[in-house]
Structures are given as C-alpha cells and as structure tokens.
Design a protein around this motif. Structure first.
Motif, short mmCIF file in Angstrom:
data_model
loop_
_atom_site.label_atom_id
_atom_site.label_comp_id
_atom_site.label_asym_id
_atom_site.label_seq_id
_atom_site.Cartn_x
_atom_site.Cartn_y
_atom_site.Cartn_z
N ARG A 193 19.70 25.04 17.21
CA ARG A 193 19.35 23.88 18.01
C ARG A 193 20.59 23.03 18.31
N LEU A 194 21.45 22.87 17.32
CA LEU A 194 22.69 22.12 17.55
C LEU A 194 23.56 22.82 18.59
N ALA A 195 23.57 24.15 18.56
CA ALA A 195 24.34 24.91 19.54
C ALA A 195 23.80 24.67 20.95
N VAL A 196 22.49 24.61 21.07
CA VAL A 196 21.87 24.31 22.38
C VAL A 196 22.33 22.95 22.88
N GLU A 197 22.38 21.97 21.99
CA GLU A 197 22.82 20.63 22.38
C GLU A 197 24.27 20.64 22.85
N THR A 210 37.86 25.52 32.75
CA THR A 210 38.06 24.40 31.83
C THR A 210 36.97 24.37 30.77
N ARG A 211 35.74 24.63 31.21
CA ARG A 211 34.61 24.64 30.28
C ARG A 211 34.78 25.72 29.22
N ASP A 212 35.22 26.92 29.63
CA ASP A 212 35.41 28.02 28.68
C ASP A 212 36.53 27.70 27.68
N ALA A 213 37.64 27.13 28.20
CA ALA A 213 38.75 26.79 27.31
C ALA A 213 38.35 25.70 26.33
N LEU A 214 37.57 24.75 26.80
CA LEU A 214 37.11 23.66 25.93
C LEU A 214 36.18 24.18 24.86
N ARG A 215 35.33 25.17 25.19
CA ARG A 215 34.43 25.74 24.20
C ARG A 215 35.20 26.41 23.07
N LEU A 216 36.28 27.11 23.41
CA LEU A 216 37.11 27.76 22.39
C LEU A 216 37.80 26.73 21.51
N GLN A 217 38.33 25.68 22.11
CA GLN A 217 38.98 24.63 21.31
C GLN A 217 37.98 23.96 20.38
N LEU A 218 36.79 23.74 20.89
CA LEU A 218 35.74 23.12 20.08
C LEU A 218 35.37 24.01 18.90
N ALA A 219 35.24 25.31 19.15
CA ALA A 219 34.90 26.24 18.07
C ALA A 219 35.97 26.23 16.99
N ASN A 220 37.23 26.21 17.40
CA ASN A 220 38.33 26.17 16.43
C ASN A 220 38.28 24.90 15.59
N ARG A 221 38.00 23.79 16.23
CA ARG A 221 37.95 22.52 15.49
C ARG A 221 36.79 22.50 14.50
N LEU A 222 35.67 23.07 14.89
CA LEU A 222 34.53 23.11 13.98
C LEU A 222 34.82 24.01 12.78
N LEU A 223 35.54 25.10 13.02
CA LEU A 223 35.85 26.02 11.93
C LEU A 223 36.83 25.43 10.93
N ASP A 224 37.85 24.70 11.43
CA ASP A 224 38.84 24.17 10.49
C ASP A 224 38.56 22.72 10.09
N GLY A 225 37.45 22.18 10.59
CA GLY A 225 37.06 20.83 10.20
C GLY A 225 37.89 19.74 10.82
N ASN A 226 38.69 20.08 11.82
CA ASN A 226 39.54 19.09 12.48
C ASN A 226 38.79 18.41 13.61
N ILE A 227 38.20 17.26 13.33
CA ILE A 227 37.43 16.56 14.36
C ILE A 227 38.11 15.26 14.79
N ALA A 228 39.31 14.99 14.26
CA ALA A 228 40.02 13.76 14.64
C ALA A 228 40.50 13.89 16.08
N PRO A 229 40.24 12.90 16.94
CA PRO A 229 40.70 12.99 18.32
C PRO A 229 42.22 12.91 18.39
N THR A 230 42.78 13.67 19.35
CA THR A 230 44.22 13.63 19.56
C THR A 230 44.58 12.43 20.42
N ALA A 231 45.83 11.99 20.34
CA ALA A 231 46.27 10.82 21.11
C ALA A 231 46.27 11.13 22.59
#
Length: 231
Positions: A193-197, A210-231
C-alpha cells in the motif's frame, strides 16, 4: 437533506494577466489589476464564483472573436462547442500538433464546473505573454450538517514539470488500511500500500525519464536510510 459545498482559494504564478488568463480564470474572482510578486489570487466559492465549462466556452469564443479567429460554427450561424473553439485557437497559437492538448480536447467532457488542472493545461499552451508557471490551490468541502465525512480538504500544485494533489480523505483511508495490516502482522500488505502511495506521487512528475531516475534515487535512499534532504 444536507448539501455539501466546495470552496477554494489559490494563486496563479505568472508574469502578467493577459486576455487568455482573463478568459480562462476570470470566473474565479480574478483580480486582473493586482499581480503581486508574480502571483494573482483566484477564488472558487460555491455560492458566488463557481465557473462552469459553458462560461469558459463563452469567454474563449469571445476571445477568438477579438483575435480575429472566425470559428467554423459562427460562420455557419451555429453555436460553437468548446472542443471546436479550442481546436481553432490551437491553430492560432501554433500548438495544433500538441499531443497532450489534442487528447484533452478529444476526451474531456467539458461539463459542469471547470477544473483548474485542465485550465492550466490549456493556458500553458495558449501563451499570449502571460508566462503561467504554476497554480497553487487549496480547497475544502463542507456540509450544512455536521455529519461524519462530508467535510474534508485538498491541496493542489500544478505545473508542467510536476502536479501534486493530496486529500484529507487519503490520510484517513491510508491510516485505516495500514492500521489493519499492522494489526494482522501483514507487513507485505502494508508495504504494497505504501508503494502504491509513492508511485502515485511519482506519477505527478511530468517527464518520464526524470520520473524513472527519481524512482531509482528514492529506492537507494530508502535502502540506505538516507532521507536527509540535500542542499
């Protein structure tokens, strides 16, 4: 019997109010004389300012006449339809080959209250110098009687690059679903359900690459726990 109403306020982010903007958004209590810091306010009130597609049609036909665009129906003595008016204005603004606009004209019902998402799509292609960049809009439903759930709200951000829409009902339903899944110990169901959201949010990114590249970056951040926004 209880009635439910929808009221909203927002702003157009643009360079200036032009005839195209006035024709499309004039029914939203648009103050064409006051553009402050690149923004002009719009308002939808169920009792006063609730623009209908029939009104938009009248405004665009009047605009076409002022621009010297002779509509086919007018030439034949008939009442122009909104799709026909849009097609002929698309020729005037040199966007007749725009696929998104073509699909919109072919499939939209253009019935009832006009929606700001469609108005933005039209305005962004009929640019007569307005430079419309985005719309920020917040609305709320309210009822004549305080019963559960005829009340709610939504927030919209609309641009060519990204469109986001969130509803208060969405939070209530998501919380209820996750609550039931977690009580049942079904983490797979909760994750789905969270994936659907998340995919729903990503769908608001206009450019596919852009959407595809953003999805990959998001997946990487979720895996390594890096959710801090970049400057």
């Amino acid at each position: 019997m209880s009635h439910t109403y929808y009221d909203a306020t927002g702003v157009l982010i643009l360079d200036q109010v032009t005839p195209v903007i006035a024709a499309l958004f004039g029914g939203f209590a648009l103050d064409a004389t006051h553009v402050e810091q690149g923004e002009v306010s719009i308002t939808r009130l169920s009792s006063l300012h609730d623009p209908q597609w029939t009104e938009i049609n009248d405004s665009l036909c009047a605009l076409a006449s002022r621009l010297g665009v002779v509509l086919d129906e007018v030439r034949a003595g008939d009442q122009p339809t909104l799709p026909s008016c849009l097609r002929q204005l698309a020729v005037y603004f040199h966007v007749a080959q725009d696929l998104t606009l073509g699909r919109l004209i072919a499939t939209h019902a253009f019935d009832g209250s006009a929606d700001v998402e469609t108005l933005f799509a039209i305005a962004s292609r009929f640019d007569d110098g307005h430079g419309l960049k985005a719309i920020k809009f917040e609305g709320a439903w309210h009822s004549g009687k305080p019963r559960p759930f005829p009340f709610g709200g939504e927030g919209l951000y609309i641009s060519r690059e990204v469109t986001m829409c969130t509803h208060s009902t969405q939070a209530r339903e998501l919380g209820q679903y996750l609550h039931a899944a977690l009580l049942a110990g079904n983490l797979d169901q909760a994750a789905s359900r969270l994936a659907v959201e998340v995919f729903g949010l990503l769908a608001g990114i206009g450019d596919r690459s852009t959407r595809d590249a953003l999805r990959l970056q998001l997946a990487n951040r979720l895996l390594d726990g890096n959710i801090a926004p970049t400057a």
